[in-house]
Design a protein around this motif. Structure first.
Motif, PDB file in Angstrom:
ATOM      1  N   ASP A 163       0.829  -1.211   0.000  1.00 35.99           N
ATOM      2  CA  ASP A 163       0.000   0.000   0.000  1.00 35.99           C
ATOM      3  C   ASP A 163       0.863   1.262   0.000  1.00 35.99           C
ATOM      4  O   ASP A 163       0.530   2.248  -0.662  1.00 35.99           O
ATOM      5  N   GLN A 164       1.968   1.244   0.731  1.00 33.81           N
ATOM      6  CA  GLN A 164       2.822   2.432   0.785  1.00 33.81           C
ATOM      7  C   GLN A 164       3.458   2.709  -0.578  1.00 33.81           C
ATOM      8  O   GLN A 164       3.564   3.855  -1.015  1.00 33.81           O
ATOM      9  N   ARG A 166       2.162   1.892  -3.417  1.00 32.07           N
ATOM     10  CA  ARG A 166       1.084   2.413  -4.270  1.00 32.07           C
ATOM     11  C   ARG A 166       0.805   3.880  -3.957  1.00 32.07           C
ATOM     12  O   ARG A 166       0.606   4.692  -4.863  1.00 32.07           O
ATOM     13  N   ARG A 167       0.794   4.231  -2.675  1.00 27.95           N
ATOM     14  CA  ARG A 167       0.569   5.632  -2.300  1.00 27.95           C
ATOM     15  C   ARG A 167       1.637   6.527  -2.917  1.00 27.95           C
ATOM     16  O   ARG A 167       1.353   7.604  -3.435  1.00 27.95           O
ATOM     17  N   ASP A 185      -7.800  -0.602  -7.191  1.00 27.78           N
ATOM     18  CA  ASP A 185      -7.323   0.257  -6.105  1.00 27.78           C
ATOM     19  C   ASP A 185      -8.444   1.171  -5.612  1.00 27.78           C
ATOM     20  O   ASP A 185      -8.573   1.421  -4.414  1.00 27.78           O
ATOM     21  N   ASP A 189      -9.775   0.930  -1.897  1.00 27.98           N
ATOM     22  CA  ASP A 189      -9.717   2.136  -1.065  1.00 27.98           C
ATOM     23  C   ASP A 189     -11.043   2.356  -0.340  1.00 27.98           C
ATOM     24  O   ASP A 189     -11.070   2.802   0.805  1.00 27.98           O
ATOM     25  N   SER A 197      -4.864   4.754   5.194  1.00 28.92           N
ATOM     26  CA  SER A 197      -4.489   3.531   4.474  1.00 28.92           C
ATOM     27  C   SER A 197      -4.945   3.541   3.014  1.00 28.92           C
ATOM     28  O   SER A 197      -4.624   2.643   2.245  1.00 28.92           O
ATOM     29  N   VAL A 199      -4.933   4.708  -0.904  1.00 30.44           N
ATOM     30  CA  VAL A 199      -3.742   4.955  -1.732  1.00 30.44           C
ATOM     31  C   VAL A 199      -3.952   6.007  -2.819  1.00 30.44           C
ATOM     32  O   VAL A 199      -3.001   6.676  -3.221  1.00 30.44           O
TER      33      VAL A 199
END
Length: 910
Positions: A163-164, A166-167, A185, A189, A197, A199
């Motif tokens: 997830d990080q 992707r963010r 996504d 989300d 959390s 993204v």
């Protein structure tokens, strides 16, 4: 006639529009000397200047000429490629939110950099959508050099990212990825339990590469996130045995509509067999109690009578794998919904996997319409221009080629049957291959590919077969399809995104022949030898007439035929194309001229004899238009039904976002409690009634069951004359006091988290149930047409009533959960994490699915990723011993050994 004369004098509206953009292209050209005089640092600093001008309220349109000139110069310095003027026109069209139709080989990937850079200047993010992971990573690494040079950040969304990661990718100025990754996504989300959390950022602009594939071909199937339900394998097998006993006269099938129904006699026969098998309740198949059996029966009928092995699917390693109708590729991980896949598994006698329940879904139409600005590019969009405008409000603009097209498109040839046609095709291929001309043959199924291969073997023609069984070698086969005398059989548009270069593709030839040779003078000499060989071979191929594209039958969409043709004659190369047809072809058989015409043709054409006629070609085109119109109606219906759900989806997702963003949700919970009390008291004490008519016992039972309180209502009535409003007020105060005591037993921060968690989990649970109900409603609402009612209107009314009922149920369940909850918490409870979901939506051009099985997907994706930093899983935190990973690593996560495969397919294989 008059229209044709006017068009020849003044040009079409498209020509006039493109010509009008010439003024802007001239302005871009005027800035070129200024840009050429700048140093690299000065050119890169243009981005900062542009952003400063935007901050002073200058518009993107005003910046366009100078920004485009900046990108042109940057591309020339970084990539060695200068945008042509026609590419500038394409860039303007993309910036305006329209579709640029540009032929194969015209450099669409480079065109996108113009509009992407300009629209990334505000810093809100531009999404570039590609049709597969390979192209996303390739284009991000390739065109990313231009953006990085100009001081912009580039992200790429590929499978197996955290997830990080992707963010970080979504936070970049420009983000590349596939339609599936972006869509899933978005859905994931909106299933998260806290804002941090999530993204994705709010949407700004999307540019869709191969827009016809993404927004047309894939738009018939929604994106779905689902989870497993109960196992019904025995029921599938039992119903399958019944269906296999049926004779052709027991059912009627309509291949046009892809539907099948039992006749009256067939229904009676099935009822007797189901009764014998103990599967029927009562004597009537269509009684309410037999709804599930009817559903399974319908799917078993479709599986056995409508779906064919080696055309619609193949059985491999005891699994049913879908074959994509557009490309002929296997789609590992993709499953038909609504029990159809299980019915086919029962038909083939393989292990039946459980059905899945929908937890979230969205169509591509509604996903991409959320972008304030949407544009796209492709080689073939004009035939679907009406649909692009109706659904997406996007105009299609045909961009002229940089160099005139020299390809010759010959008239179709018609044969009596498939055997005659394939025999003629084999002779034609042999003739052209002997001349040194490369031949690319397009087929519509694996079955036809292998049949043609047998004919070519008899003729002694060396060839490559590229279909679902060979997809691992796809990129390498397609890349060399332009070499001298090479014959390549490909299912439809396999290998889209890989250029067919006459004489051979240098990169692939070097990789194939020199992959194990170390860098050095010897390798350089070999590369020079290959270059010289390609140059000689290209001259010979050009002399032979360029690439010959041969279609073995017409596709049901003219656009797919045009895509196949477009592989030949790129950038002014010579080329040739021709389609071969027979009366056995599906398009002619199902949608073609009437039976009398077919009989006349069969009786007048001799064995092996061919006829060619403009009238026949026109008849074929008419049949294709019929199919295109039917497919458009299917997609339009998908949108109409999803629009109903989309309105509700927006309400639910906005409610979730408000809950996550709120500092406290106490007032929301209190309002829900008040509404619940009002409903219970109001139901027991109808307006205009006397106390002796009230349902006191029912009211007390409802309050005890929902609010966990037992008010002494009889005592209140004996003490004084009270009305329902007073009862409601007293009950409300009791309930508030009881909840207040619970809240006081926890610290305020913990109580807020408890309330948020209860709200979100109840919202998600009921939304999931609501989706299942709407799915079931949609399956049967068409029956309302028999009562002279419009199904879509009935669906809207029912869906609205169901939504209101769902909101009531959410209110009651949240109130009940809080009322009965017992808290023994030593620290703040963690919000629940999302489980591993099953995501489904096929990708016609990669064969991949968002299950992210890199090892089970197309080799085309993994063969040649450009030099781009794609994060890999880190096994250090859990140790290096594979025996210790069981239970620690998710089955669907990348294997910690670093192989790139899923854990379940690597060290976690059972």
């Amino acid at each position: 006639m008059l229209g044709g004369i006017a068009k020849s004098l003044f040009g079409s509206s498209n020509d006039r529009y493109v010509k009008s953009l010439g003024t802007i292209v001239d302005k871009v050209g005027a800035f070129e000397p200024t840009m050429q005089a700048m140093s690299d640092a000065e050119l890169a600093a243009q981005t900062v200047k542009f952003r400063a001008r935007l901050a002073e309220d200058e518009t993107l349109d005003a910046l366009l000429p100078e920004a485009f000139a900046t990108v042109r110069e940057a591309a020339k310095r970084v990539l060695g490629q200068r945008h042509y003027d026609v590419q500038m026109v394409g860039g303007i069209v993309l910036h305006r939110g329209e579709i640029a139709e540009m032929r194969t080989g015209e450099g669409k990937t480079l065109v996108a950099t113009l509009a992407v850079y300009l629209n990334a200047l505000p810093g809100k993010g531009v999404h570039v959508i590609t049709v597969n992971d390979y192209l996303a990573a390739r284009d991000a690494g390739w065109m990313g050099q231009v953006y990085t040079f100009l001081g912009m950040t580039v992200g790429v969304i590929v499978p197996n990212l955290s997830d990080q990661q992707r963010r970080d990718a979504y936070a970049a100025d420009i983000t590349y990825g596939t339609n599936n990754e972006f869509g899933f996504d978005y859905l994931r989300d909106n299933m998260k339990y806290d804002r941090e959390s999530m993204v994705q950022r709010p949407f700004a602009m999307a540019i869709v590469d191969e827009v016809d594939s993404v927004l047309i071909d894939e738009a018939r199937t929604p994106l779905i996130i689902s989870g497993p339900t109960d196992d019904k394998s025995d029921l599938y097998r039992s119903v399958d045995l019944v269906v296999k006993e049926l004779a052709p006269e027991d059912y009627e099938k309509d291949e046009k509509q892809k539907s099948i129904i039992l006749t009256e006699d067939g229904t009676e026969k099935v009822e007797r067999m189901l009764e014998t098998a103990g599967l029927l309740e009562g004597a009537n198949l269509y009684d309410f109690e037999n709804t599930q059996v009817v559903h399974h029966l319908n799917q078993a009928l479709r599986a056995n009578m409508m779906f064919r092995a080696d055309t619609d699917y193949i059985v491999k390693d005891d699994k049913v794998i879908i074959i994509d109708e557009f490309t002929g590729r296997m789609m590992d991980g993709r499953r038909w919904s609504d029990g159809l896949h299980q019915a086919i598994e029962a038909k083939e006698g393989v292990e039946i996997e459980p059905e899945n329940q929908t937890m979230a879904s969205i169509t591509f139409q509604n996903y991409f319409r959320m972008y304030p600005k949407l544009s796209g590019m492709t080689g073939t969009a004009a035939t679907e221009a009406a649909e692009f405008y109706d659904i997406y409000k996007m105009n299609v603009v045909t961009i002229p080629t940089n160099v005139g097209v020299k390809r010759v498109d010959e008239e179709d040839e018609f044969y009596k049957d498939t055997a005659d046609k394939f025999a003629a095709i084999a002779k034609k291929i042999k003739h052209h291959a002997d001349l040194g001309q490369p031949v690319l043959v397009g087929t519509v199924s694996i079955e036809k590919s292998e049949l043609l291969s047998e004919f070519l073997v008899k003729e002694g023609v060396k060839h490559e077969v590229l279909n679902a069984r060979q997809h691992e070698r796809e990129a390498h086969i397609v890349a060399q399809a332009g070499r001298k005398s090479v014959v390549t059989i490909a299912t439809n548009m396999a290998g889209r995104g890989t250029d067919i270069q006459l004489g051979g593709n240098l990169e692939f030839m070097v990789e194939d022949e020199l992959s194990e040779m170390p860098e050095g003078p010897a390798r350089d000499a070999e590369v020079a030898r290959i270059k010289a060989q390609i140059a000689v071979e290209k001259a010979e191929v050009l002399a032979a007439g360029g690439l010959f594209v041969l279609g073995t039958e017409r596709h049901e969409s003219r656009r797919i035929d045009n895509q196949l043709r477009g592989r030949s004659g790129r950038q002014g190369d010579p080329g040739l194309s021709r389609f071969y047809l027979s009366l056995d072809d599906d398009l002619l058989r199902i949608f073609g001229p009437d039976t009398l015409f077919a009989k006349m043709m069969r009786s007048n054409i001799g064995d092996g004899e061919a006829i060619g006629s403009k009238w026949l070609s026109k008849a074929i085109e008419t049949a294709q238009k019929k199919v295109e119109a039917r497919n458009y109606d299917i997609r339009k219906q998908v949108v109409e039904y999803d629009d109903v759900m989309n309105d509700q989806r927006k309400v639910i997702y906005e409610q979730r976002a408000d809950i996550m963003d709120a500092d406290t949700v106490g007032d929301v919970v209190e309002d829900m409690r008040a509404e619940t009390v009002n409903t219970i008291v109001g139901g027991a004490c109808p307006p205009g009634t006397y106390p002796e008519q009230w349902d006191i016992a029912g009211m007390k039972a409802g309050l005890a069951e929902t609010l966990n309180i037992e008010p002494q209502i009889e005592a209140w009535l004996q003490e004084e004359a009270i009305d329902p409003e007073i009862i409601e007020d007293r009950v409300q105060k009791m309930a508030d006091a009881m909840v207040g005591e619970k809240a006081a037993s926890l610290d305020p921060e913990t109580w807020i988290r408890v309330e948020k968690s209860i709200l979100l989990q109840n919202l998600d649970h009921h939304w999931k149930e609501h989706l299942a109900t709407l799915d079931a409603l949609r399956q049967v609402v068409h029956l309302r047409a028999y009562a002279q009612k419009t199904p879509i209107n009935e669906y809207k009314q029912e869906a609205f009533s169901l939504f209101e009922r769902m909101l009531t149920n959410i209110r009651e369940d949240v109130t009940r959960t809080i009322a009965f909850a017992q808290f023994q918490i030593e620290e703040a409870p963690a919000l629940p994490s999302l489980p591993d979901f099953i995501t489904s939506h096929f990708d016609p051009f990669s064969g991949d699915d968002d299950t992210n099985d890199r090892d089970a997907g197309s080799g085309f994706i993994t063969t040649r990723l450009p030099p781009l930093s794609i994060p890999q899983p880190d096994g250090s935190a859990i140790g290096q011993d594979p025996a210790a990973w069981e239970g620690t690593v998710s089955r669907n996560s990348p294997c910690p050994c670093g192989s790139g495969r899923k854990y379940k397919h690597c060290h976690g294989a059972v």
